[in-house]
Design a protein around this motif. Structure first.
Motif, PDB file in Angstrom:
ATOM      1  N   ASP A  21      -8.812 -55.281   1.644  1.00 37.35           N
ATOM      2  CA  ASP A  21      -7.727 -56.194   1.990  1.00 37.35           C
ATOM      3  C   ASP A  21      -6.445 -55.469   2.365  1.00 37.35           C
ATOM      4  N   ASP A  22      -6.388 -54.202   2.045  1.00 41.67           N
ATOM      5  CA  ASP A  22      -5.194 -53.398   2.294  1.00 41.67           C
ATOM      6  C   ASP A  22      -5.641 -52.006   2.740  1.00 41.67           C
ATOM      7  N   ALA A  23      -6.358 -51.966   3.873  1.00 38.96           N
ATOM      8  CA  ALA A  23      -7.061 -50.761   4.304  1.00 38.96           C
ATOM      9  C   ALA A  23      -6.112 -49.707   4.881  1.00 38.96           C
ATOM     10  N   CYS A  24      -6.549 -48.456   4.799  1.00 35.32           N
ATOM     11  CA  CYS A  24      -5.815 -47.322   5.361  1.00 35.32           C
ATOM     12  C   CYS A  24      -6.468 -46.877   6.674  1.00 35.32           C
ATOM     13  N   ARG A  25      -5.700 -46.093   7.422  1.00 34.99           N
ATOM     14  CA  ARG A  25      -6.214 -45.499   8.658  1.00 34.99           C
ATOM     15  C   ARG A  25      -5.691 -44.070   8.744  1.00 34.99           C
ATOM     16  N   SER A  26      -6.607 -43.107   8.818  1.00 37.76           N
ATOM     17  CA  SER A  26      -6.241 -41.697   8.892  1.00 37.76           C
ATOM     18  C   SER A  26      -6.981 -41.059  10.060  1.00 37.76           C
ATOM     19  N   VAL A  27      -6.241 -40.510  11.022  1.00 38.64           N
ATOM     20  CA  VAL A  27      -6.832 -39.923  12.221  1.00 38.64           C
ATOM     21  C   VAL A  27      -6.224 -38.541  12.465  1.00 38.64           C
ATOM     22  N   ALA A  28      -7.075 -37.530  12.571  1.00 34.49           N
ATOM     23  CA  ALA A  28      -6.638 -36.163  12.877  1.00 34.49           C
ATOM     24  C   ALA A  28      -7.501 -35.625  14.017  1.00 34.49           C
ATOM     25  N   LEU A  29      -6.873 -35.235  15.113  1.00 33.75           N
ATOM     26  CA  LEU A  29      -7.597 -34.746  16.291  1.00 33.75           C
ATOM     27  C   LEU A  29      -6.964 -33.445  16.770  1.00 33.75           C
ATOM     28  N   SER A  30      -7.782 -32.452  17.041  1.00 36.75           N
ATOM     29  CA  SER A  30      -7.271 -31.168  17.516  1.00 36.75           C
ATOM     30  C   SER A  30      -8.072 -30.698  18.721  1.00 36.75           C
ATOM     31  N   PHE A  31      -7.372 -30.498  19.848  1.00 37.43           N
ATOM     32  CA  PHE A  31      -7.946 -29.918  21.063  1.00 37.43           C
ATOM     33  C   PHE A  31      -7.384 -28.501  21.192  1.00 37.43           C
ATOM     34  N   GLN A  32      -8.264 -27.512  21.263  1.00 31.26           N
ATOM     35  CA  GLN A  32      -7.843 -26.114  21.426  1.00 31.26           C
ATOM     36  C   GLN A  32      -8.560 -25.510  22.630  1.00 31.26           C
ATOM     37  N   ILE A  33      -7.778 -24.966  23.557  1.00 29.68           N
ATOM     38  CA  ILE A  33      -8.323 -24.272  24.727  1.00 29.68           C
ATOM     39  C   ILE A  33      -7.963 -22.805  24.606  1.00 29.68           C
ATOM     40  N   VAL A  34      -8.971 -21.944  24.674  1.00 26.88           N
ATOM     41  CA  VAL A  34      -8.775 -20.499  24.551  1.00 26.88           C
ATOM     42  C   VAL A  34      -9.305 -19.831  25.812  1.00 26.88           C
ATOM     43  N   THR A  35      -8.503 -18.961  26.405  1.00 26.75           N
ATOM     44  CA  THR A  35      -8.937 -18.205  27.579  1.00 26.75           C
ATOM     45  C   THR A  35      -8.779 -16.723  27.311  1.00 26.75           C
ATOM     46  N   MET A  36      -9.621 -15.922  27.936  1.00 27.34           N
ATOM     47  CA  MET A  36      -9.543 -14.479  27.725  1.00 27.34           C
ATOM     48  C   MET A  36     -10.141 -13.713  28.898  1.00 27.34           C
TER      49      MET A  36
END
Length: 225
Positions: free
Chosen positions: A96-111
């Protein structure tokens, strides 16, 4: 989801012919570091980057949503390490009193490099702790770009990546159900891959073909696939 689901890290130590790209960097609400080691002559021989997004929703903070979108240029290196991580927690809320937790990580690595040893770690972990009806999602997307020789991302490529970053921000802040959010974020990851492949297609040619590799890990409720 009532149990803490362990993240399964993607570890990819490999020796490959790797290559460079120019730098375009943007990061939001996450720890982000990139540290190249310089030789006496000014050439990078080793580099490390780490990006981490964490959210914690509870009765005091019902909605917590953050994302990170970074691009790391290592330049010419003999060895490189990249770590990308997303963690989301929902705790102590009710249906009845819900939570929402969102974590998103985009990582681009070039070499760049003839024989570069890369250790790439990509992981996510989402946990519902006594949180019936909560929406909890952690997503880590790591893009590893390698080309035969160094080149720079042009303005058009940077503009396209910036647009994807903007849309990721909007999705992160949205109220979409977790299942729909996963689908939409996967779609953005596909766009990033396409943009990077178009970019490396114009890179100077060498003995090996340009390469773009995506490491993807999703965890959450409803269960991520």
């Amino acid at each position: 989801m009532t149990s803490h689901r362990k993240a399964r890290p993607t570890r990819n130590p490999l020796t490959r012919r790797a290559l460079g790209i120019g730098l375009f960097a943007a990061g939001v609400a996450g720890a982000a570091t990139a540290v190249p080691a310089q030789a006496a002559g000014g050439v990078s021989h080793a580099a490390f980057a780490s990006d981490h997004v964490f959210t914690h929703a509870d009765r005091a903070h019902h909605t917590q949503a953050r994302d990170s979108f970074t691009v790391r240029q290592f330049g010419t290196v003999n060895a490189a390490a990249a770590r990308n991580q997303a963690n989301a927690v929902s705790a102590g809320c009710s249906a009845d009193d819900a939570c929402r937790s969102v974590a998103l990580s985009f990582q681009i690595v070039t070499m760049a490099g003839e024989h570069t040893h890369l250790n790439a770690v990509n992981l996510s972990d989402a946990a519902n702790k006594k949180c019936t009806g909560c929406q909890t999602l952690a997503g880590a997307y790591q893009f590893v770009v390698s080309t035969p020789t160094a080149f720079s991302l042009n303005a058009d490529t940077q503009r396209k990546l910036a647009d994807i970053h903007h849309r990721l921000d909007e999705l992160t802040r949205s109220s979409l159900p977790a299942a729909d959010l996963k689908t939409r974020v996967d779609g953005l990851a596909g766009e990033v891959t396409a943009v990077l492949r178009d970019a490396v297609a114009n890179a100077p040619k060498g003995d090996v073909k340009p390469d773009v590799t995506l490491h993807r890990h999703l965890d959450g409720w409803p269960p991520a696939h």
